[in-house]
Design a protein around this motif. Structure first.
Motif, PDB file in Angstrom:
ATOM      1  N   LEU A  44      53.130   6.521  13.309  1.00  0.00           N
ATOM      2  CA  LEU A  44      53.997   7.890  13.461  1.00  0.00           C
ATOM      3  C   LEU A  44      53.668   8.786  14.500  1.00  0.00           C
ATOM      4  CD1 LEU A  44      54.493   8.629   9.608  1.00  0.00           C
ATOM      5  CD2 LEU A  44      56.164   7.646  11.332  1.00  0.00           C
ATOM      6  N   LYS A  45      52.452   8.334  14.892  1.00  0.00           N
ATOM      7  CA  LYS A  45      51.744   9.388  15.681  1.00  0.00           C
ATOM      8  C   LYS A  45      52.644   9.335  17.254  1.00  0.00           C
ATOM      9  CE  LYS A  45      48.402   6.891  18.180  1.00  0.00           C
ATOM     10  NZ  LYS A  45      47.500   5.945  17.393  1.00  0.00           N
ATOM     11  N   GLU A  46      52.744  10.367  17.891  1.00  0.00           N
ATOM     12  CA  GLU A  46      53.367  10.439  19.348  1.00  0.00           C
ATOM     13  C   GLU A  46      52.281   9.523  20.319  1.00  0.00           C
ATOM     14  OE1 GLU A  46      55.760   9.995  20.964  1.00  0.00           O
ATOM     15  OE2 GLU A  46      56.536  12.093  20.857  1.00  0.00           O
ATOM     16  N   GLU A  47      52.863   8.995  21.230  1.00  0.00           N
ATOM     17  CA  GLU A  47      52.060   8.145  22.230  1.00  0.00           C
ATOM     18  C   GLU A  47      51.999   6.866  21.840  1.00  0.00           C
ATOM     19  OE1 GLU A  47      50.379   9.451  26.154  1.00  0.00           O
ATOM     20  OE2 GLU A  47      51.959   9.711  24.720  1.00  0.00           O
ATOM     21  N   ASP A 101      54.308  -0.490  15.142  1.00  0.00           N
ATOM     22  CA  ASP A 101      53.184   0.139  15.890  1.00  0.00           C
ATOM     23  C   ASP A 101      52.098   0.719  14.634  1.00  0.00           C
ATOM     24  OD1 ASP A 101      54.735   0.330  18.122  1.00  0.00           O
ATOM     25  OD2 ASP A 101      55.245   2.628  17.798  1.00  0.00           O
ATOM     26  N   GLY A 102      52.363   0.816  13.538  1.00  0.00           N
ATOM     27  CA  GLY A 102      51.307   1.041  12.530  1.00  0.00           C
ATOM     28  C   GLY A 102      50.467  -0.190  12.321  1.00  0.00           C
ATOM     29  N   LEU A 103      51.043  -1.332  12.369  1.00  0.00           N
ATOM     30  CA  LEU A 103      50.410  -2.604  12.252  1.00  0.00           C
ATOM     31  C   LEU A 103      49.973  -3.663  13.110  1.00  0.00           C
ATOM     32  CD1 LEU A 103      52.891  -3.150   8.937  1.00  0.00           C
ATOM     33  CD2 LEU A 103      50.557  -2.586   8.640  1.00  0.00           C
ATOM     34  N   CYS A 123      55.949  17.369  14.444  1.00  0.00           N
ATOM     35  CA  CYS A 123      56.758  16.950  15.454  1.00  0.00           C
ATOM     36  C   CYS A 123      56.866  17.877  16.438  1.00  0.00           C
ATOM     37  CB  CYS A 123      58.283  16.730  14.777  1.00  0.00           C
ATOM     38  SG  CYS A 123      58.396  15.359  13.685  1.00  0.00           S
ATOM     39  N   GLU A 124      57.049  19.101  16.090  1.00  0.00           N
ATOM     40  CA  GLU A 124      57.209  20.061  17.162  1.00  0.00           C
ATOM     41  C   GLU A 124      56.057  20.370  18.041  1.00  0.00           C
ATOM     42  OE1 GLU A 124      58.485  23.521  14.799  1.00  0.00           O
ATOM     43  OE2 GLU A 124      60.267  22.774  14.618  1.00  0.00           O
ATOM     44  N   LEU A 155      53.328  14.020  16.144  1.00  0.00           N
ATOM     45  CA  LEU A 155      54.298  13.068  15.644  1.00  0.00           C
ATOM     46  C   LEU A 155      55.581  12.671  16.581  1.00  0.00           C
ATOM     47  CD1 LEU A 155      54.151  14.211  11.917  1.00  0.00           C
ATOM     48  CD2 LEU A 155      52.865  12.611  12.838  1.00  0.00           C
ATOM     49  N   LYS A 156      55.956  11.301  16.329  1.00  0.00           N
ATOM     50  CA  LYS A 156      57.308  11.073  17.203  1.00  0.00           C
ATOM     51  C   LYS A 156      58.195  11.815  16.702  1.00  0.00           C
ATOM     52  CE  LYS A 156      55.809   6.230  17.218  1.00  0.00           C
ATOM     53  NZ  LYS A 156      56.030   4.688  16.467  1.00  0.00           N
ATOM     54  N   LYS A 157      59.252  12.085  17.667  1.00  0.00           N
ATOM     55  CA  LYS A 157      60.437  12.881  17.328  1.00  0.00           C
ATOM     56  C   LYS A 157      61.309  12.128  16.601  1.00  0.00           C
ATOM     57  CE  LYS A 157      59.445  16.417  20.226  1.00  0.00           C
ATOM     58  NZ  LYS A 157      57.975  16.250  20.027  1.00  0.00           N
TER      59      LYS A 157
END
Lengths: 175, 175, 175, 175
Positions: A172-175, B170-172, A121-122, A126-128
DNA sequence: TATGAATGAGGTTTCATTCAT
DNA sequence: CATGAATGAAACCTCATTCAT
């Protein structure tokens, strides 16, 4: 653990544990004060083993995404290769037999995983979101996938593994 | 269901069910052949209720993504508002007390959900993955989120709900 | 004896005796053939000690009445100062754990007391009653007084001691 | 009560109670929450019965001394005719199985006896001593006499009864 | 001689189920 | 159809005793 995985937490009398383990009931009670204590002990050990398994082959210098996939796959593989453990863990995770103390100790042994999520996250990978929530979502996808195999609903192939891990990452990834 | 959610599947004697329900043990056994049958009955009813709850306010003409979010939120809201049901369901989902027959009937009542996923895959909204696997991943994220609240680890806010649903989507989603 | 006084004859496992005494179970069974034997041994020793205590300061040349009071007070004082022994003795006096043989040996060690009573009857100091009966009446008053203290019902003062001894004497003295 | 009198408080398993009484273990536990509760119940009932027995044929207008002898004899006769009850009572009177609550309730049912003693003290028939102490001395002589018979040490004849009662009275009467 | 882990019969208690009322 | 007392198998656990070390 085998017996509990097969028959359920409460449908496993100590007499059976005695028979299967080849240890008399008296001896069992020499080492554990109660059946509850046995189960708490098994649960805690298993929690630690699972946390260790997740970090197998972990390379701190590898890219974050790569580490994420490694740990996700490690965790799933562990559960798929040990259906007994999966079943046992799932039963314990709800049961009031597991004491608050044990649950907290279990959580402590999973601290490295929480740390990994926080790092993501930091660092902007990953998304916040709340660390606990992310951990639960990751855990949910792993357990969900593993239970599919356990229930016999679907035979998990390598393609499934990769797909599920990718879905989890994409979510879960950012963007 | 309350008793089982509180005390666990096997720590709930029929005598207690009798007392709490105000129905004598004899009467209970007049309507159900066994304790197992009661639990299977409750489980099946609950499965149906959850499937119905998911479709609350469902508009077949709404965009796919919108429907996806609606059902995800419906499902999560149901579990958050009914912790008893969540706990009961989680216990049953593993227990050998639930017969194969009941499990299959439960799966049948979830057919509309499977249909919705299949539609999403075929229409290109969702990734091309096994329907069962997608269902499990979705289910896993919902259960994971709900259990966070149940265990007291995190108080789920609206922001958390939206974030988790978004992560699942987003994951799917395809692309 | 402490453990038995505290917990009761059958609520005192050998394992506890081992722990409290600092002697391993194996060693205990090296010196005693059984738990029953331990208790019989303790009982007999205690019987002797109590008989000895009764005669503390005994002066064969003192007047009979004086000797009566001395022994009565000696016996009561012994029990009041050793509640553990009182409790242990009272439990054994009924228990089937004490063998006939032990009981007879115990009676033999109390022969001097019986002799003292017989002397009193024959010398005209005590009423002409069965020796056993007199002994029992004396014993009854002593035990009755001591148990009052043990049960916490009454704190036995010197005045009580003297009064009770006097009542016992008045009841049994000739004339 | 028979079983406990024969075998001792802790050497009487519920299974034996079940067999001897012709009532299944399950039914016993339907009416009593525990073995302890059974024994407390028996004890309390017996206490009341003994207090009642003491007052059999009691005539409030009879002279004090006459009433004293009547009650002493009543009590002794009760115990002599019911060795089972004597043995049971003696075991309970020490055991930690009997709760404080039960003991107090038992004492309450003996209040009329205490009242009788108090009356005697205040009217000048009995020595001015603590009521509890007098009761214990009386009780001690009765129990002492009865146990003689129970242990087989002496066959209590009418002469013995009268002699023991007289000794008790002589010991406690004023002047 | 000393140890204490091991044993397993047996203790108390619970509980799904039955059945006379 | 409703009741709830009765059942007894089986659960958890204890403890006197043994025996390899």
């Amino acid at each position: 653990m085998e017996l509990i995985a097969e028959n359920g937490l409460h449908a496993t009398p100590v007499s059976q544990i005695s028979k299967r383990s080849g240890v008399s009931a008296g001896s069992i009670y020499h080492y554990f004060p109660s059946k509850e204590a046995i189960i708490n002990h098994l649960y805690l050990n298993l929690k630690k083993e699972m946390a260790d398994a997740a970090f197998r082959g972990y390379d701190i210098n590898a890219p974050y995404k790569e580490r994420f996939f490694l740990m996700w796959q490690n965790s799933l593989n562990y559960l798929l290769s040990k259906p007994t453990q999966l079943s046992f863990m799932e039963q314990c995770s709800i049961s009031p037999l597991i004491s608050q103390e044990t649950k907290e100790a279990g959580k402590r042994s999973h601290a490295p995983l929480a740390g990994f999520v926080t790092e993501g996250c930091e660092s902007g990978y990953l998304k916040k979101m709340d660390t606990q929530l992310i951990l639960s979502l990751v855990h949910g996808t792993i357990i969900g996938t593993a239970k599919l195999q356990l229930s016999g609903a679907l035979d998990i192939t390598d393609e499934h593994r990769v797909g599920a891990a990718q879905a989890c990452w994409d979510g879960l990834k950012e963007e």
